[in-house]
Scaffold this motif. Sequence first.
Motif, PDB file in Angstrom:
ATOM      1  N   GLY A   1      -5.233   3.903 -21.091  1.00  0.00           N
ATOM      2  CA  GLY A   1      -5.766   4.842 -20.687  1.00  0.00           C
ATOM      3  C   GLY A   1      -5.482   5.772 -19.695  1.00  0.00           C
ATOM      4  O   GLY A   1      -4.271   5.269 -19.391  1.00  0.00           O
ATOM      5  N   LYS A   2      -5.925   6.459 -19.801  1.00  0.00           N
ATOM      6  CA  LYS A   2      -5.277   7.706 -18.332  1.00  0.00           C
ATOM      7  C   LYS A   2      -5.293   7.070 -16.967  1.00  0.00           C
ATOM      8  O   LYS A   2      -6.132   6.995 -17.033  1.00  0.00           O
ATOM      9  N   ILE A   3      -4.073   7.750 -16.078  1.00  0.00           N
ATOM     10  CA  ILE A   3      -3.370   7.462 -15.053  1.00  0.00           C
ATOM     11  C   ILE A   3      -4.569   7.981 -14.504  1.00  0.00           C
ATOM     12  O   ILE A   3      -3.825   9.664 -14.596  1.00  0.00           O
ATOM     13  N   PRO A   4      -5.382   7.938 -13.273  1.00  0.00           N
ATOM     14  CA  PRO A   4      -5.924   8.701 -12.650  1.00  0.00           C
ATOM     15  C   PRO A   4      -4.960  10.235 -12.010  1.00  0.00           C
ATOM     16  O   PRO A   4      -3.970   9.460 -11.380  1.00  0.00           O
ATOM     17  N   ALA A   5      -5.403  11.459 -11.690  1.00  0.00           N
ATOM     18  CA  ALA A   5      -4.643  12.270 -10.773  1.00  0.00           C
ATOM     19  C   ALA A   5      -3.966  11.673  -9.494  1.00  0.00           C
ATOM     20  O   ALA A   5      -2.847  11.777  -8.936  1.00  0.00           O
ATOM     21  N   ASP A   6      -4.736  11.004  -9.305  1.00  0.00           N
ATOM     22  CA  ASP A   6      -4.604  10.446  -7.280  1.00  0.00           C
ATOM     23  C   ASP A   6      -3.332   9.122  -7.283  1.00  0.00           C
ATOM     24  O   ASP A   6      -3.222   8.576  -6.480  1.00  0.00           O
TER      25      ASP A   6
ATOM     26  N   LYS B   1       6.652  15.664 -10.809  1.00  0.00           N
ATOM     27  CA  LYS B   1       6.808  16.738  -9.864  1.00  0.00           C
ATOM     28  C   LYS B   1       8.306  17.554 -10.766  1.00  0.00           C
ATOM     29  O   LYS B   1       8.086  17.417 -12.017  1.00  0.00           O
ATOM     30  N   ASP B   2       8.796  18.592  -9.787  1.00  0.00           N
ATOM     31  CA  ASP B   2      10.188  19.780 -11.180  1.00  0.00           C
ATOM     32  C   ASP B   2      11.378  18.631 -11.645  1.00  0.00           C
ATOM     33  O   ASP B   2      11.555  18.875 -12.886  1.00  0.00           O
ATOM     34  N   SER B   3      11.505  17.149 -10.892  1.00  0.00           N
ATOM     35  CA  SER B   3      12.702  16.047 -10.923  1.00  0.00           C
ATOM     36  C   SER B   3      12.383  15.083 -11.331  1.00  0.00           C
ATOM     37  O   SER B   3      13.203  14.081 -11.607  1.00  0.00           O
ATOM     38  N   ALA B   4      10.775  14.347 -11.431  1.00  0.00           N
ATOM     39  CA  ALA B   4      10.419  13.042 -11.317  1.00  0.00           C
ATOM     40  C   ALA B   4       9.380  12.920 -11.856  1.00  0.00           C
ATOM     41  O   ALA B   4       8.097  13.522 -11.056  1.00  0.00           O
ATOM     42  N   VAL B   5       8.640  11.955 -12.258  1.00  0.00           N
ATOM     43  CA  VAL B   5       7.391  11.368 -11.942  1.00  0.00           C
ATOM     44  C   VAL B   5       6.425  10.016 -10.465  1.00  0.00           C
ATOM     45  O   VAL B   5       7.790   9.587 -10.404  1.00  0.00           O
ATOM     46  N   TYR B   6       6.340  10.481  -9.738  1.00  0.00           N
ATOM     47  CA  TYR B   6       5.901   9.557  -9.134  1.00  0.00           C
ATOM     48  C   TYR B   6       4.904   8.753  -9.553  1.00  0.00           C
ATOM     49  O   TYR B   6       3.280   9.237 -10.137  1.00  0.00           O
ATOM     50  N   LEU B   7       4.663   7.537  -9.485  1.00  0.00           N
ATOM     51  CA  LEU B   7       3.451   6.076 -10.005  1.00  0.00           C
ATOM     52  C   LEU B   7       3.684   5.494  -8.232  1.00  0.00           C
ATOM     53  O   LEU B   7       4.076   4.602  -8.213  1.00  0.00           O
ATOM     54  N   LYS B   8       1.888   5.539  -7.737  1.00  0.00           N
ATOM     55  CA  LYS B   8       1.845   4.654  -6.970  1.00  0.00           C
ATOM     56  C   LYS B   8       1.861   2.637  -7.876  1.00  0.00           C
ATOM     57  O   LYS B   8       1.784   2.681  -8.704  1.00  0.00           O
ATOM     58  N   ALA B   9       3.126   2.296  -6.468  1.00  0.00           N
ATOM     59  CA  ALA B   9       2.613   0.596  -7.412  1.00  0.00           C
ATOM     60  C   ALA B   9       2.314   0.047  -5.747  1.00  0.00           C
ATOM     61  O   ALA B   9       2.626  -0.403  -4.985  1.00  0.00           O
ATOM     62  N   ASP B  10       0.980  -0.239  -5.490  1.00  0.00           N
ATOM     63  CA  ASP B  10       0.749  -1.226  -5.042  1.00  0.00           C
ATOM     64  C   ASP B  10      -0.574  -2.474  -5.420  1.00  0.00           C
ATOM     65  O   ASP B  10      -1.111  -2.648  -4.426  1.00  0.00           O
ATOM     66  N   GLY B  11       0.065  -2.281  -6.704  1.00  0.00           N
ATOM     67  CA  GLY B  11      -0.665  -3.547  -7.215  1.00  0.00           C
ATOM     68  C   GLY B  11      -2.362  -3.293  -7.503  1.00  0.00           C
ATOM     69  O   GLY B  11      -3.315  -4.829  -7.728  1.00  0.00           O
TER      70      GLY B  11
ATOM     71  N   GLU C   1       0.887  -1.331  -0.109  1.00  0.00           N
ATOM     72  CA  GLU C   1      -0.055   0.139   0.582  1.00  0.00           C
ATOM     73  C   GLU C   1       0.745   0.940  -0.360  1.00  0.00           C
ATOM     74  O   GLU C   1       0.445   1.752  -0.472  1.00  0.00           O
ATOM     75  N   LYS C   2       1.954   1.013   0.352  1.00  0.00           N
ATOM     76  CA  LYS C   2       2.881   2.672   0.473  1.00  0.00           C
ATOM     77  C   LYS C   2       3.802   2.497  -0.392  1.00  0.00           C
ATOM     78  O   LYS C   2       5.157   2.667   0.308  1.00  0.00           O
ATOM     79  N   THR C   3       4.404   0.921  -1.489  1.00  0.00           N
ATOM     80  CA  THR C   3       5.114   1.741  -2.243  1.00  0.00           C
ATOM     81  C   THR C   3       5.001   2.097  -3.686  1.00  0.00           C
ATOM     82  O   THR C   3       3.651   2.389  -4.235  1.00  0.00           O
ATOM     83  N   VAL C   4       5.660   3.656  -3.758  1.00  0.00           N
ATOM     84  CA  VAL C   4       6.105   4.327  -4.752  1.00  0.00           C
ATOM     85  C   VAL C   4       7.223   4.447  -5.417  1.00  0.00           C
ATOM     86  O   VAL C   4       8.407   4.223  -5.401  1.00  0.00           O
ATOM     87  N   ILE C   5       6.801   4.327  -7.093  1.00  0.00           N
ATOM     88  CA  ILE C   5       7.465   3.952  -8.140  1.00  0.00           C
ATOM     89  C   ILE C   5       8.437   5.789  -8.248  1.00  0.00           C
ATOM     90  O   ILE C   5       7.400   6.431  -7.932  1.00  0.00           O
ATOM     91  N   ILE C   6       9.379   5.680  -8.583  1.00  0.00           N
ATOM     92  CA  ILE C   6       9.799   7.068  -8.522  1.00  0.00           C
ATOM     93  C   ILE C   6      10.560   7.198  -9.758  1.00  0.00           C
ATOM     94  O   ILE C   6      11.818   6.262 -10.346  1.00  0.00           O
TER      95      ILE C   6
ATOM     96  N   ILE D   1      -0.613   8.878 -10.223  1.00  0.00           N
ATOM     97  CA  ILE D   1       0.500   9.246 -10.897  1.00  0.00           C
ATOM     98  C   ILE D   1       0.744  11.080 -10.185  1.00  0.00           C
ATOM     99  O   ILE D   1      -0.688  11.951 -10.316  1.00  0.00           O
ATOM    100  N   VAL D   2       1.591  11.422 -10.137  1.00  0.00           N
ATOM    101  CA  VAL D   2       2.352  12.347  -9.820  1.00  0.00           C
ATOM    102  C   VAL D   2       3.529  13.067 -10.716  1.00  0.00           C
ATOM    103  O   VAL D   2       4.441  11.977 -10.337  1.00  0.00           O
TER     104      VAL D   2
END
Length: 385
Positions: A237-242, A247-257, A213-218, A244-245
């Motif tokens: 399809g488009k990834i919901p905003a909650d 930021k200035d130097s990185a993309v964050y993607l939830k990795a909760d499976g 639940e608390k894993t994030v891809i950077i 994928i984020v």
Amino acid sequence: MEKTNSDTKGTFGYDVAFLKKHNNALVLHAPDNADAQAIIIPEYQGRVMTSTASGSKGNSYGWINYDLIESGVNQPHINAFGGEERFWLSPEGGQFSVYFKKGQTFDFANWQTPAIIDTVTYQAVESDRSSVGFRVNAIIENYSGTVFVVEINRKISMLDKASIMSELDIVSLEGCKAVAYESINSLTNKDADWKAETGMLGIWLLGMFQPTEKTVIIAPFSTHHSKQPLLTDDYFGKIPADRIVVKDSAVYLKADGKFRSKIGIAPQSARNVAGSYDAEKGILTIIQYNLKPEEKYLKSTWEIHEDPYDGDAFNAYNDGKLADGTQMGPFYELESNSLAKALRKGEKLTHRQRTYHFEGSKETLGAISLRVLGVSLDDIATAFK
């Protein structure tokens, strides 16, 4: 009766016992640390199935498809055995695909993983306590009818602590445990010269890891060649905003499976590192790979391409349920791709990747993350808040 390590699912000891029961599993050790280990499976194309920084009692980092392995029955389309670094070939889709036959429509019913990266055993040609090398020959035909005759070489070597610090340019591993390995992968053209207009092959390395639940891809990106990140985020399809984020130097993607989503970063925007952080277990994972921002990369989307050499250098995937409610995992993936090169007969394409796992104090892991990925653990923790 007290449980042994081999009885406790999630531990490295459990996975060693399971994989040795079903395969000729090879266990490698770091040259300077007996607790830093990895399991390699020749039957699964020399794939690194999993690793640990803490010996048999430690966390096992790779995702393993226990049910498929235990069944002993090969599946149509792909045998998704799992594993935290496997050797694959690109492109997957398009006019130069090696996963679809000429004239077929690009849909799952026609998609077929080539046997050479799915069911063929890779014979070890060299090995010692800390490394193993494989060699195999293959003939592969692409969607356009071009036939490739290649020799595949793959060598996995465990890294010592000095190499880990040197390769990542970090000053200390105090306060944490670490395991790392490097794979050197090559394709040698054994036949006619490759040409851009009839297709090329690329090396594609994919790692499957265990989500929480608390894993994030950077996925760090560079603005040197492009001010805006050249990011593809609509593979399924488009990834919901909650989930994928940017930021200035990185993309964050939830990795909760729990939601099927994939991103890709073009070579002009990618950096040669990416990773994930599991705040639940306190595990920082980093991959580091060859990157040539000025070169062409093969495109793998399931369609005929206007430019088949406008592909990604890095991909990340979070598993989730399909439309019919079924799910292969759950797992998440970190993937790197080689450049595309028109090999002459006898010429070789090589792609290297290093995989690192760290467990320990937040202070130490935070320093490593900030140094290598350019983001702190606080940045990761607050990315979706």
